[in-house]
Design an enzyme around this catalytic site. Structure first.
Site, short mmCIF file in Angstrom:
data_model
loop_
_atom_site.label_atom_id
_atom_site.label_comp_id
_atom_site.label_asym_id
_atom_site.label_seq_id
_atom_site.Cartn_x
_atom_site.Cartn_y
_atom_site.Cartn_z
N PRO A 116 0.82 -1.21 0.00
CG PRO A 116 0.22 -0.78 2.23
CD PRO A 116 0.99 -1.76 1.36
CG ASN A 119 1.70 1.81 6.95
OD1 ASN A 119 1.96 2.80 7.61
ND2 ASN A 119 0.53 1.21 7.02
N GLY A 199 -6.35 -1.83 -0.15
CA GLY A 199 -7.76 -1.53 0.00
C GLY A 199 -8.62 -2.78 -0.08
N GLY A 217 -8.37 -7.20 6.49
CA GLY A 217 -9.56 -6.38 6.33
C GLY A 217 -9.35 -4.96 6.81
CB CYS A 250 -5.36 -0.38 9.09
SG CYS A 250 -4.34 -1.87 9.20
CD GLU A 339 -9.56 1.73 7.70
OE1 GLU A 339 -8.57 1.17 8.18
OE2 GLU A 339 -10.06 1.42 6.59
CG LEU A 418 -1.92 -5.93 11.94
CD1 LEU A 418 -2.42 -4.77 12.80
CD2 LEU A 418 -0.80 -6.69 12.64
#
Length: 490
Positions: A116, A119, A199, A217, A250, A339, A418
């Site tokens: 992404p 990060n 995403g 997720g 996240c 979020e 994660l």
């Protein structure tokens, strides 16, 4: 013949997979010591370049804070290395002589790693270390908005592999990132596993590719401040987390839930530590720019609270750290309950911890199932009640969520992937480590003959009613039935 960009990128993906497969075959002949030498050199070199890579990532993406990106790069290199360095991941990794079972690590081969823009450099370092530690090669699919810093990180990793005497093609990166190239990478028959960070659309594509995948997720974790909490410390932790790299991790908090009996104390402390409570139209204006097209607005990701307020036309005091909006609804239409990878929080007040518990579940069910949440409390009964009920794979206690979730401020495995488990539609609930990137071949010696198996267990638990058959009678009848079946078959 000159190919169109999409066709050229597909061909590049195929070529990289071929090169990675050849390099992995060489790695497959390495012993644990040789693999560990490669991993140690990668960790040393990337840790040494933590600063320049952080600066490049911040400049290219416009996201976050350089000093925090340095910390993330060091977590991904030094901390991850310290956690994995003694893991047995090559050859025989376990043996149970009593049960006569031998466990042998079997690498998955070539890993397709999606990276992404939030990060970028830290995720590349992390995925390279855990992939190679597990005996695999890795091909990176970079986010186009972070292509330069990702490419530079992979270059550093390749040079480190070469200095350690390994095949540099263990780490490769698409130079022309397109959806078509990523799709080809994920669906290639020589891709053993997809390690997806990005995403929801990209993660869904990974799981739909037909190739085994580990995806993660969306995060949308609430932070519950319970009446027994140390309120100043709780607010400090939440702000430390939400402002760390401007909220781009996240696992960071997305809302605060507290009890009515301490509402004023919490609000006062939020303002004391640099929070700005949005009022009326201010809340509407900020809320209007948080989402775009049904999802998070990229323009607000990783920006400071002051910058976001300026974007929304809201005047806030200099030094404002976090924007906060009091809310009483949860849903797709309420951006404060969703979020937001930036220093913006929703704020909810409930009558007691039981209703706060329900509110937290409601927030998670709207978005963020399976990911992370945090509770600030000194009441072990309440903490354990939350642990039993919350649909998250990481319930963090009295710590900043962003730092606790990735294993920086807790003893969880340091990880930038994660898992959210079944609630989040993921294949794992772990903080992903090298052990998630290999298969285990089990070698099992025979310990029973057919005659023994037919006899059944030598002893049965005495669970029958006192007035019924006893254990000896059950065993006698079982032997009799087995003998009759054998005679009829004969």
């Amino acid at each position: 013949m000159r190919l169109d960009k999409d066709l050229a990128s597909i061909q590049e993906a195929r070529d990289l997979i071929g090169r990675a497969k050849a390099a992995q075959k060489i790695l497959a002949e390495y012993d644990q010591r040789q693999v560990d030498n490669l991993v140690a050199e990668i960790a040393r070199e990337t840790a040494g370049m933590a600063g320049p890579l952080a600066e490049q990532a911040a400049k290219e993406t416009g996201f976050g804070i350089v000093t925090d990106k340095i910390a993330k790069n060091l977590l991904a290199s030094q901390s991850v290395y310290e956690f994995i360095k003694d893991m047995k991941t090559i050859g025989v990794i376990a043996e149970d002589k009593e049960k006569k079972i031998l466990e042998v690590a079997s690498p998955v081969g070539v890993i397709a790693a999606l990276i992404p823009s939030t990060n970028p450099t830290s995720t590349v370092i992390f995925k390279a270390l855990i992939s190679i530690k597990a005996g695999n090669a890795v091909v990176f699919s970079p986010h186009p908005n972070a292509l330069a810093c990702i490419t530079e990180t992979v270059k550093i990793i390749r040079e480190a592999i070469g200095r350690a005497g390994g095949p540099e093609d263990l780490a490769l990166c698409l130079a022309t990132p397109t959806f078509q190239a990523t799709d080809a990478l994920m669906k290639h028959p020589d891709t053993g596993l997809i390690l997806a960070t990005g995403g929801p659309g990209m993660v869904k594509a990974a799981y739909s590719s037909g190739t085994p995948a580990i995806g993660v997720g969306a995060g949308n974790g609430p932070a519950f401040i319970e009446r027994s909490a140390d309120i100043p410390r709780a607010v400090k932790h939440i702000f430390d987390s939400k402002t760390f790299d401007n909220g781009t991790i996240c696992a960071s908090e997305q809302s605060i839930v507290t009890e009515r009996s301490i509402r004023e104390k919490v609000l006062s402390e939020l303002q004391k530590q640099g929070g700005y409570i949005l009022k009326g139209a201010e809340s509407d204006r900020v809320g209007a720019i948080l989402m775009r097209g049904g999802g998070m607005n990229p323009a607000i990701v990783g920006r400071s609270a002051v910058t976001i307020a300026e974007m929304a036309g809201v005047e806030v005091p200099p030094g404002t750290r976090v924007l906060i909006s009091e809310e009483d609804t949860v849903g797709h239409e309420n951006p404060y309950s969703r979020e937001k990878l930036c220093p913006v929080l929703g704020f909810y007040v409930e009558e007691d911890w039981e209703s706060a518990c329900r509110r937290c579940i409601e927030i998670l069910q709207g978005e963020g199932l399976g990911h992370t949440m945090v509770i600030h409390s000194m009441d072990e009964t309440v903490i354990r009640a939350f642990a039993l009920k919350k649909p998250v794979m990481r319930l963090l206690v009295n710590t900043p969520a962003a730092l606790g979730g990735v294993g920086a401020s807790t003893n969880l495995a340091p990880s930038f992937t994660l898992g959210c488990g079944a609630p989040g539609g993921n294949s794992t609930s772990d903080n992903v480590t090298p052990m998630n990137l290999l298969n285990i071949r089990r070698v099992a010696w025979g310990v029973r003959e057919l005659e023994e198996i037919r006899q059944g267990p030598q002893s049965l638990p005495d669970t029958t009613p006192k007035s019924g058959f006893g254990r000896e009678e059950i065993e006698r009848i079982t032997r009799q039935v087995i003998q009759q079946m054998a005679e009829r078959k004969g």
